[in-house]
Every structure is written in C-alpha cells, then in structure tokens.
Design a protein around this motif. Structure first.
Motif, short mmCIF file in Angstrom:
data_model
loop_
_atom_site.label_atom_id
_atom_site.label_comp_id
_atom_site.label_asym_id
_atom_site.label_seq_id
_atom_site.Cartn_x
_atom_site.Cartn_y
_atom_site.Cartn_z
N LYS A 10 27.74 33.04 45.52
CA LYS A 10 26.28 32.97 45.50
C LYS A 10 25.75 31.58 45.13
O LYS A 10 24.55 31.31 45.26
CB LYS A 10 25.75 34.00 44.50
CG LYS A 10 24.30 34.39 44.66
CD LYS A 10 23.95 35.52 43.70
CE LYS A 10 22.51 35.96 43.88
NZ LYS A 10 22.17 37.07 42.95
N VAL A 40 28.90 37.68 43.74
CA VAL A 40 29.11 37.07 42.43
C VAL A 40 30.54 37.39 42.00
O VAL A 40 30.92 38.55 41.89
CB VAL A 40 28.11 37.61 41.39
CG1 VAL A 40 28.39 36.99 40.02
CG2 VAL A 40 26.68 37.30 41.82
N ASP A 44 32.13 33.28 38.40
CA ASP A 44 30.70 32.97 38.29
C ASP A 44 30.08 33.64 37.07
O ASP A 44 29.11 33.13 36.50
CB ASP A 44 29.96 33.45 39.54
CG ASP A 44 30.39 32.71 40.79
OD1 ASP A 44 30.47 31.48 40.74
OD2 ASP A 44 30.66 33.37 41.81
N ARG A 45 30.64 34.80 36.69
CA ARG A 45 30.05 35.56 35.58
C ARG A 45 30.44 35.00 34.22
O ARG A 45 29.67 35.08 33.27
CB ARG A 45 30.48 37.03 35.67
CG ARG A 45 29.86 37.79 36.84
CD ARG A 45 30.09 39.28 36.70
NE ARG A 45 31.51 39.61 36.79
CZ ARG A 45 32.15 39.91 37.92
NH1 ARG A 45 31.47 39.91 39.06
NH2 ARG A 45 33.43 40.21 37.93
#
Length: 308
Positions: A10, A40, A44-45
């Motif tokens: 993303k 995601v 990315d998290r």
C-alpha cells in the motif's frame, strides 16, 4: 482481453512502482484493464522494531504471495530486495524489468558528504547491511534506527535531529525525489542489498496466459545480474539478521559480482569478487569464497545470538 488484478503493498513507492509496470503493459496491450489491490503486509504493520528482530526477508511479500495462491490476484509487483531466496511452490518470478540505480544514497541535513560528516554525527538506518558498512568506514559515526516509508524517513531526518539518513537511490528516483540526495555512496563504501533497484513481477507458475502477457517486461541483463545476486544470497541463507550485500554488473555478456558478509558492529567485513557468464554459478562461487574466509562462523554466531 479480460480484466486482471495486480497485488502490491500500500506504500506510495509500491503503488508508484506498480503503476509504472501497469503503464508498460498497457503500452504493449492497448485496452488491457488492470485493477490494483493494495495489501498491508506484516512489515508495513510493525514499524517500531528493526526488521532483523522480527524475521527480515518475506515480511513485505507473504500476504501478497498468498493473494496470488488464493487466486484473488493475477500477478504482483515487489521490490526485488524484499524477496526471500526461496519462492513458494506454485509461484514464479516471471519478469525482472530494467533496473534503476542499485546504489545507496546519503541525505544529510546540511549538505555535507559522507566523508565530511562531523565526528559523532547521527546517521539513520535500520538496515544491518548499511549500518555495518558505515561503521566499518566511519567508526566515529552514531547509527540511529530508522523505519518507515521513504516520506516518513525523510521527515524523521528533521524531526529526530539526525545529521543524515541512508536510502536506496532507486526508491527516491521512482518517487521523483532523487534531487534531495546529497551523495550516491560508492559500492566500495556500501555494497547494495541483493536485488536493490530491481522489481520482481510474480505470478502463478501454472498460469500460462499470464506468463506470456508479463514476459514482455523482462530485461535480460537485469535478470542475469539478479540471478547471480540471489544465488549468492541463497547459498549463504542470508536474511535481514546478518549484514549481507551483493552487487552484480553485466558488460558484453560477462557478469561481475562483489559480495560481502559482516558482523553487525562492522568490526569484521569480508568481501569477495568474481566474474563469469553463468550467473547462478557465479553467485555460488562468491558465496563459497566468503565461506572459506569465515562467513559461515559469522552467520552461525549471529543465528545463535538471535535464538538466545
């Protein structure tokens, strides 16, 4: 021609890269309709922990590869340096487009070059590969952790009172921000990550129509370079937990490959170089040379430390 779906991360850079791939396909296949699915990933998290502590390679691709395997996406676009050496059964890298500049760049707050940074300057990077090589070249510098997308890292240069940060030239170039760089670091100082600057276009290995459609994106010299680098990485079984870099260049059918393995503190850097015209054999040769010089012991020591 049926509508197809492409999966991507993303982030702004991932979307930019994917849009570029789609535009290349649409120029060859007028009327082609491509829908983008933004995913995601675990990488990315989790932004407050360095990649080396949460698993490294694969953190930015697993969910995307699962979308391919589930059939919810037809193909995917990845940054090649995010790709583990092993590709899941049922998937393949079908095309490797022409590579951007694979080098790292320094962006300093006051325009000073790497050699001009003052003693004790704070340099932001969460890459063990970059940190080890920077420490080896300038032991006086202080390395500060730096995670996040390109725009986030650029913002942290000011917000966290860093003197400089190190990023990949390719990402800055694709975003149109290369003019913000202070200096492109020589590979003599900082050997790039395996696959840096290249994209990986991936699809299911049994989807013959998609393989045919996507193969127009392949750039053979780049593919050969990346094959050498990935064979090198695969032999060393390296991830983000150990400082490893590999950089191949092709000239007139001959490929040169330089690789390194180091300790995270930069106190030991082992470097090797070889040339040949068989990319995978070349990668294995450089890896073997490093193993003979003690790379295996470095890898074992770091792996044991990670387990303890």
């Amino acid at each position: 021609m049926r509508q197809i779906k492409v999966a991507t991360r993303k982030s702004a850079l991932a979307v930019t890269q994917t849009n570029w791939v789609c535009s290349q396909l649409e120029s060859v296949y007028p009327g082609l309709k491509i829908e983008m699915e933004k995913i995601v990933t675990q990488g990315d998290r989790i932004l407050e922990v360095t990649l080396s502590k949460i698993g490294g390679k694969g953190l930015f691709v697993k969910e995307i590869e699962q979308a391919l395997l589930d059939g919810t996406a037809d193909f995917a676009v990845h940054s090649m340096k995010d790709m583990p050496a092993e590709i899941p059964d049922g998937l393949m890298i079908v095309a490797v487009p022409e590579r951007e500049d694979p080098r790292d760049v320094l962006i300093s707050r006051d325009g000073r070059s790497f050699i001009e940074l003052p003693k004790g300057a704070k340099v932001g990077t969460s890459s063990l590969r970059r940190a080890a090589q920077i420490k080896a070249a300038r032991p006086d510098l202080e390395i500060r952790p730096l995670r996040g997308n390109i725009d986030t890292r650029l913002r942290k240069l000011e917000e966290e009172e860093l003197d400089a940060i190190i990023l990949a030239a390719a990402g800055l170039s694709r975003m149109g921000w290369l003019n913000r760089s202070t200096e492109r670091l020589s590979v003599d100082i900082c050997i790039p990550a395996v696959g840096q600057g290249a994209l990986a276009v991936q699809c299911r290995s049994d989807d013959k129509d998609m393989i045919e459609l996507l193969s127009v994106l392949d750039h053979e010299p780049t593919r050969m370079e990346v094959m050498a680098e990935r064979a090198f990485l695969g032999k060393l079984n390296g991830g983000c937990q150990v400082p490893i870099g590999g950089f191949a260049e092709s000239h007139d059918g001959l490929i040169s490959l330089r690789g390194f393995v180091g300790t995270p503190d930069g106190s030991t850097l082992l470097k090797e170089f070889a040339e040949g015209n068989r990319p995978e054999e070349l990668g294995l040769e450089v890896a073997a040379k490093l193993m003979d010089r003690g790379a295996f012991e470095i890898l074992e020591a770091v792996n044991q430390e990670m387990k303890s």
